[in-house]
Write a protein that holds these residues in place. Structure first.
Motif, PDB file in Angstrom:
ATOM      1  N   ARG A   1       0.830  -1.210   0.000  1.00 18.50           N
ATOM      2  CA  ARG A   1       0.000   0.000   0.000  1.00 18.50           C
ATOM      3  C   ARG A   1       0.859   1.253   0.000  1.00 18.50           C
ATOM      4  O   ARG A   1       0.552   2.238  -0.676  1.00 18.50           O
ATOM      5  CB  ARG A   1      -0.942  -0.004   1.190  1.00 18.50           C
ATOM      6  N   LEU A   2       1.905   1.253   0.785  1.00 16.47           N
ATOM      7  CA  LEU A   2       2.807   2.395   0.810  1.00 16.47           C
ATOM      8  C   LEU A   2       3.421   2.644  -0.563  1.00 16.47           C
ATOM      9  O   LEU A   2       3.510   3.794  -1.020  1.00 16.47           O
ATOM     10  CB  LEU A   2       3.911   2.164   1.841  1.00 16.47           C
ATOM     11  N   LEU A   3       3.835   1.571  -1.226  1.00 13.73           N
ATOM     12  CA  LEU A   3       4.433   1.710  -2.553  1.00 13.73           C
ATOM     13  C   LEU A   3       3.420   2.238  -3.557  1.00 13.73           C
ATOM     14  O   LEU A   3       3.729   3.129  -4.358  1.00 13.73           O
ATOM     15  CB  LEU A   3       4.992   0.364  -3.021  1.00 13.73           C
ATOM     16  N   LEU A   4       2.199   1.710  -3.504  1.00 10.04           N
ATOM     17  CA  LEU A   4       1.153   2.183  -4.413  1.00 10.04           C
ATOM     18  C   LEU A   4       0.878   3.665  -4.212  1.00 10.04           C
ATOM     19  O   LEU A   4       0.833   4.442  -5.179  1.00 10.04           O
ATOM     20  CB  LEU A   4      -0.131   1.382  -4.186  1.00 10.04           C
ATOM     21  N   VAL A   5       0.720   4.074  -2.961  1.00  7.79           N
ATOM     22  CA  VAL A   5       0.434   5.474  -2.661  1.00  7.79           C
ATOM     23  C   VAL A   5       1.606   6.357  -3.092  1.00  7.79           C
ATOM     24  O   VAL A   5       1.400   7.437  -3.665  1.00  7.79           O
ATOM     25  CB  VAL A   5       0.144   5.656  -1.159  1.00  7.79           C
ATOM     26  N   ALA A   6       2.834   5.914  -2.851  1.00  6.52           N
ATOM     27  CA  ALA A   6       4.012   6.696  -3.227  1.00  6.52           C
ATOM     28  C   ALA A   6       4.082   6.898  -4.737  1.00  6.52           C
ATOM     29  O   ALA A   6       4.346   8.008  -5.214  1.00  6.52           O
ATOM     30  CB  ALA A   6       5.281   6.008  -2.724  1.00  6.52           C
TER      31      ALA A   6
END
Length: 260
Positions: free
Chosen positions: A16-21
């Protein structure tokens, strides 16, 4: 809010962090890529979506909650940056780094529109980049919280985020890195991104107001980046002196576990 069985704050998943970033980075760079600055207005909306994706209300994932004293820190940053910019222009014009001519701006009857656009536009641009290169960095790497290494990492990423300016060379990189140091230190020192937004917005606002009420030209292109870098190192020192250390507020805890 959801806590784990041992009382710890649930951490967003790496996916999720990677997607949001990736999404935040794409939408931040989009205005520069297509040549339409108005598209920057999408970034706060995307940041709100990203905060929800990570399990937080509003923009709290990026340490932008209405904690006690946030407005004071925002205002303090704006005043400090505007003063630093004014001082840099005054001294820089005397050192033949800049040429400054004050025109008085548009007629009073026509001032409201341009002034409102300058204030609003510089705020949106500033908070958008602060979310991406400071709030997101601290959320993605929580082990940097409370460590000076966060300031260095965030500042390096701040340089790399200016992909459209990297071709200008080392003097530009040094300038951007020093700017990043001051802004990241405000978050590091205060525990809220509002302090960094104040500094960043104040600098951009001062630039906009200088263009609105006068004409500022660079007389020495070699020295100008270092002049800006020096102004931000002064701001860094003042930030470390006047902004008190503060732990992150309880309001920054996720409202729900991601995926729940």
């Amino acid at each position: 809010m959801h806590l784990t069985s041992n009382g710890a704050i649930p951490r967003p998943t790496a996916a999720r962090l990677l997607l949001v970033a990736v999404v935040l980075f794409f939408f931040y760079q989009l205005p520069h890529g297509v040549g339409n600055d108005n598209l920057i207005l999408m970034v706060p909306l995307v940041a709100w979506w990203g905060s929800r994706m990570l399990g937080f209300h509003g923009l709290r994932a990026w340490y932008l909650d209405a904690r006690q004293g946030w407005l004071r820190l925002l205002g303090l940053g704006v005043v400090l940056s505007c003063a630093a910019k004014a001082l840099a222009l005054v001294i820089g014009s005397g050192a033949d780094v800049y040429t400054v001519a004050w025109t008085g701006g548009p007629p009073l009857a026509a001032l409201a529109g341009p002034l409102a656009l300058t204030v609003f536009g510089t705020f949106v641009a500033s908070i958008s980049e602060d979310i991406l290169t400071r709030g997101l960095v601290l959320r993605a790497f929580p082990r940097l919280d409370g460590r000076w290494l966060f300031i260095v990492v965030s500042s390096a990423l701040y340089v790399l985020n200016h992909i459209y300016r990297l071709q200008k060379g080392p003097s530009e990189w040094i300038m951007l890195f020093c700017m990043g140091l001051a802004y990241a230190a405000a978050l590091y020192r205060s525990g809220t991104l509002w302090a960094a937004v104040g500094l960043h917005w104040g600098w951009n606002l001062a630039n906009g107001l200088a263009d609105l009420f006068g004409q500022v030209d660079v007389a020495n292109a070699t020295a100008a980046p270092y002049w800006t870098a020096g102004a931000h190192l002064v701001m860094l020192a003042v930030t470390l002196l006047v902004m008190r250390p503060n732990s992150l507020p309880a309001a920054a805890v996720p409202s729900r576990a991601p995926g729940a």
